[in-house]
Scaffold this active site. Structure first.
Site, PDB file in Angstrom:
ATOM      1  N   GLY A  69       0.815  -1.212   0.000  1.00 13.13           N
ATOM      2  CA  GLY A  69       0.000   0.000   0.000  1.00 13.13           C
ATOM      3  C   GLY A  69       0.850   1.264   0.000  1.00 13.13           C
ATOM      4  O   GLY A  69       0.519   2.242  -0.678  1.00 13.13           O
ATOM      5  N   SER A  70       1.943   1.252   0.731  1.00 12.20           N
ATOM      6  CA  SER A  70       2.819   2.428   0.786  1.00 12.20           C
ATOM      7  C   SER A  70       3.392   2.754  -0.589  1.00 12.20           C
ATOM      8  O   SER A  70       3.505   3.923  -0.959  1.00 12.20           O
ATOM      9  CB  SER A  70       3.964   2.219   1.785  1.00 12.20           C
ATOM     10  OG  SER A  70       3.457   2.185   3.101  1.00 12.20           O
ATOM     11  N   ASN A 149      -7.289   4.225   9.692  1.00 16.08           N
ATOM     12  CA  ASN A 149      -6.727   3.022  10.296  1.00 16.08           C
ATOM     13  C   ASN A 149      -6.756   3.013  11.817  1.00 16.08           C
ATOM     14  O   ASN A 149      -6.742   1.961  12.432  1.00 16.08           O
ATOM     15  CB  ASN A 149      -5.279   2.834   9.811  1.00 16.08           C
ATOM     16  CG  ASN A 149      -4.452   4.086   9.961  1.00 16.08           C
ATOM     17  OD1 ASN A 149      -4.875   5.169   9.553  1.00 16.08           O
ATOM     18  ND2 ASN A 149      -3.287   3.974  10.535  1.00 16.08           N
ATOM     19  N   GLN A 177      -7.404   0.331   4.328  1.00 17.45           N
ATOM     20  CA  GLN A 177      -8.241  -0.242   5.389  1.00 17.45           C
ATOM     21  C   GLN A 177      -9.654  -0.578   4.899  1.00 17.45           C
ATOM     22  O   GLN A 177     -10.379  -1.312   5.568  1.00 17.45           O
ATOM     23  CB  GLN A 177      -8.357   0.752   6.561  1.00 17.45           C
ATOM     24  CG  GLN A 177      -7.071   0.947   7.333  1.00 17.45           C
ATOM     25  CD  GLN A 177      -6.683  -0.260   8.166  1.00 17.45           C
ATOM     26  OE1 GLN A 177      -7.499  -1.114   8.500  1.00 17.45           O
ATOM     27  NE2 GLN A 177      -5.404  -0.351   8.509  1.00 17.45           N
ATOM     28  N   SER A 197      -4.058  -2.789  -0.330  1.00 18.91           N
ATOM     29  CA  SER A 197      -3.012  -3.673   0.177  1.00 18.91           C
ATOM     30  C   SER A 197      -3.585  -5.059   0.426  1.00 18.91           C
ATOM     31  O   SER A 197      -4.735  -5.189   0.843  1.00 18.91           O
ATOM     32  CB  SER A 197      -2.461  -3.075   1.469  1.00 18.91           C
ATOM     33  OG  SER A 197      -1.598  -3.996   2.092  1.00 18.91           O
ATOM     34  N   GLY A 198      -2.777  -6.087   0.204  1.00 21.39           N
ATOM     35  CA  GLY A 198      -3.272  -7.454   0.332  1.00 21.39           C
ATOM     36  C   GLY A 198      -3.375  -7.969   1.760  1.00 21.39           C
ATOM     37  O   GLY A 198      -4.327  -8.661   2.108  1.00 21.39           O
ATOM     38  N   HIS A 199      -2.393  -7.603   2.601  1.00 21.40           N
ATOM     39  CA  HIS A 199      -2.332  -8.272   3.909  1.00 21.40           C
ATOM     40  C   HIS A 199      -3.417  -7.836   4.882  1.00 21.40           C
ATOM     41  O   HIS A 199      -3.533  -8.386   5.971  1.00 21.40           O
ATOM     42  CB  HIS A 199      -0.939  -8.144   4.528  1.00 21.40           C
ATOM     43  CG  HIS A 199      -0.610  -6.801   5.078  1.00 21.40           C
ATOM     44  ND1 HIS A 199      -0.585  -6.561   6.431  1.00 21.40           N
ATOM     45  CD2 HIS A 199      -0.309  -5.641   4.477  1.00 21.40           C
ATOM     46  CE1 HIS A 199      -0.258  -5.292   6.627  1.00 21.40           C
ATOM     47  NE2 HIS A 199      -0.091  -4.717   5.456  1.00 21.40           N
ATOM     48  N   THR A 235       9.910  -7.765 -12.217  1.00 19.99           N
ATOM     49  CA  THR A 235       9.254  -9.042 -12.508  1.00 19.99           C
ATOM     50  C   THR A 235       8.084  -9.242 -11.549  1.00 19.99           C
ATOM     51  O   THR A 235       8.218  -9.035 -10.350  1.00 19.99           O
ATOM     52  CB  THR A 235      10.275 -10.198 -12.379  1.00 19.99           C
ATOM     53  OG1 THR A 235      11.328  -9.946 -13.288  1.00 19.99           O
ATOM     54  CG2 THR A 235       9.626 -11.540 -12.679  1.00 19.99           C
ATOM     55  N   CYS A 322       4.200   6.049  23.500  1.00 18.36           N
ATOM     56  CA  CYS A 322       5.173   4.987  23.734  1.00 18.36           C
ATOM     57  C   CYS A 322       5.111   3.906  22.674  1.00 18.36           C
ATOM     58  O   CYS A 322       6.086   3.256  22.386  1.00 18.36           O
ATOM     59  CB  CYS A 322       4.983   4.399  25.117  1.00 18.36           C
ATOM     60  SG  CYS A 322       5.941   5.304  26.331  1.00 18.36           S
TER      61      CYS A 322
END
Lengths: 389, 143
Positions: A69-70, A149, A177, A197-199, A235, A322
């Site tokens: 996605g990035s 997100n 998202q 994005s796939g994941h 490729t 944090c």
């Protein structure tokens, strides 16, 4: 263990892995090769392209595979900025975009672009009016995410698309998202570019795509060979592309059912965690991603919350300082107007297809237990309330 | 990213909660930065006979608070004042670089409680334990 961090990533679906396996083993041909052995790889890539396109009402030839996605976000922003530099240098985006958009915009500012970061309301909504008002003579692109997100708010993409069309400005949406999770139609919504994005829908990490409306030209990001019709060199990652095709097919087929199931679980989860005093929902109450529950819990800090949640067997995430490695909580939580001391106590619980009925109750009970434990050791929690109340 | 010891002190913090009979209290940090440590001490004849803490902060903040209270318990205030953030971090088998400021806060919190005790004894603690709560400076000082 209960995995409630599906907005971060998802488990690879068994059906997806099954489809990928032949291309990780015996079907290793290069789609660009001319002999028959490689034909199957070529066909598999084109078949996947059709399935990925079908989810958003696009044509197969409008889908270009990328590594993530990035990369899609980088490609469209940099590609439009350089292609249309003679027309203008102004980009409109929002102040709650993913870092893939934010940091690319900052980079483009150094290259001479002017970027407007639109504010959001308390629910994280970008109003179509603010987009309309921000358009100038030299505006070349509007880039607004489809769904956030961190807080799950779904943006008025259709309305923004209509404005972009009417004013003749290109419109991109980062749908990482949203893709496969909520209905999107690039034609009806007047979307010119869309990143996905796939994941987030059950493929391994490392595959994405950019939809580019037919007839639109943007400069290339990755130069080299003639793959992806000379627009994205390298490729083809055949097994991952095949996996994305299958994940897209499954997401499309099961979308309505998933939405109704996840929304029910999400709403129960939200209702339960909001029973904890001094806890607030972040993002839009109804117009939000189906599986996403995001809250702030006053008097405790997000990273401590996550570590404790994991001790209870639950994976979640937070936008606290944090967990982001800086002193400031996430830019999204600050943008919706939360003060620092409250934004530090953020928790994101994102349900997915693998979550079982009852998980939402177990998660809510864990949140309640952990909040009580951390508040008991918090110097900013006295009696039954935070010291600032 | 955290050592086993950090996770242990975070999950099973020692000396947590307010301390009954405490005669010294110190607090450092601020909620804007997301870290506040409050240290309670019971000091008799300049010996820290008991010590506890309350912390608002991340896993490392809780773990360093827990470890620091363990390290000063039973010590004279003179000995406790030699406690360094490095010693706290080392006792926890190290901290990720971005979390070292938590150990600085722990050191400052101990000093702040001792300064409170000194004031109660009519002694001037000087600049001891005067953490300004400005975490930006704190991290810079740590580097």
């Amino acid at each position: 263990m209960i995995y409630a961090d599906n907005s971060a990533t998802t488990r690879v679906k068994p059906e997806v892995l099954d489809k990928m396996m032949p291309y990780l083993t015996e079907q290793y041909g290069n789609p660009s090769s001319l002999y028959a052995f490689a034909y199957d790889a070529k066909r598999a890539v084109e078949d996947a392209r059709e399935k990925v396109a079908a989810v958003i009402g696009a044509k197969a030839r409008e889908i270009f595979f990328t590594s993530c996605g990035s990369e899609s976000d980088n490609w469209v922003l940099k590609g439009v900025a350089s292609k249309y530099k003679d027309k203008g240098n102004h980009i409109i985006t929002s102040c709650i975009e993913h870092p893939a958009i934010m940091e690319t915009c900052k980079y483009l500012e150094k290259q001479g672009c002017r970027v407007t970061y639109l504010p959001v309301d308390e629910y994280g909504v970008i109003t179509p009016e603010s987009v309309s008002n921000a358009i100038c003579e030299d505006t070349i692109l509007i880039s607004i995410m489809a769904a956030n997100n961190e807080i799950g708010t779904i943006q008025p993409i259709r309305e923004i698309g209509a404005i972009a069309k009417e004013r003749g400005v290109l419109f991109h949406t980062d749908a990482v998202q949203a893709y496969g999770h909520i209905p999107l139609d690039v034609k009806e919504m007047n979307i010119d570019f869309l990143s996905l994005s796939g994941h987030k829908i059950g493929t391994p990490k490392g595959i994405g795509a950019l939809y580019i409306r037919t007839g639109l030209r943007i400069d290339n990001l990755i130069h080299g060979g003639g793959q992806e019709r000379h627009r994205r060199a390298g490729t083809e990652n055949v097994p991952y592309i095949v996996g994305l095709g299958e994940a897209a097919r499954l997401a499309n087929e099961n979308m309505a059912e998933n939405i109704s199931r996840l929304e029910k679980m999400r709403d129960t989860l939200i209702e339960r965690v909001l029973r904890i005093p001094y806890t607030k929902l972040t993002g839009h109450p109804t117009n939000r991603l189906p599986g996403l529950c995001s809250i702030v819990i006053e008097g405790i800090e997000g990273e401590a919350l996550l570590l404790n949640m994991f001790n209870e067997g639950i994976c979640a995430s937070s936008g606290s300082a944090c967990s982001s490695g800086s002193l400031d909580p996430s830019h999204v939580l600050l943008a919706i107007g939360l003060p620092h001391h409250i934004a530090h106590g953020s928790l994101r619980l994102s349900l997915g297809e693998d979550n079982e009925p009852g998980d939402e109750i177990k998660i809510a009970e864990a949140v309640e237990k952990v909040a009580a434990r951390l508040r008991a050791m918090s110097p900013v929690w006295e009696g039954n309330k935070p010291i600032w109340d | 990213m955290y050592s086993e010891k950090v996770l242990d002190h975070f999950s099973n913090p020692r000396n947590v909660g307010e301390l009954e009979g405490a005669n010294a209290v110190g607090q450092v940090g601020n909620s804007k930065c997301g870290d506040i440590m409050k240290i309670y001490m019971k000091i008799e004849n300049d010996i820290i006979v008991d010590c506890s803490f309350k912390t608002f902060g991340c896993g490392a903040a809780v773990a360093t608070s827990s470890m620091a209270t363990e390290m000063v318990k039973g010590k004279t205030i003179e000995e406790a004042l030699t406690l360094t953030n490095k010693a706290v971090a080392e006792a926890l088998d190290g901290l990720p670089p971005e979390k070292l400021h938590c150990s600085v806060l722990a050191e400052e919190a101990i000093k702040s409680a001792i300064a409170d005790y000194m004031r109660s004894q009519g002694k001037d603690p000087g600049t001891l334990g005067l953490c300004d709560g400005n975490c930006e400076n704190c991290c810079a000082h740590n580097k």
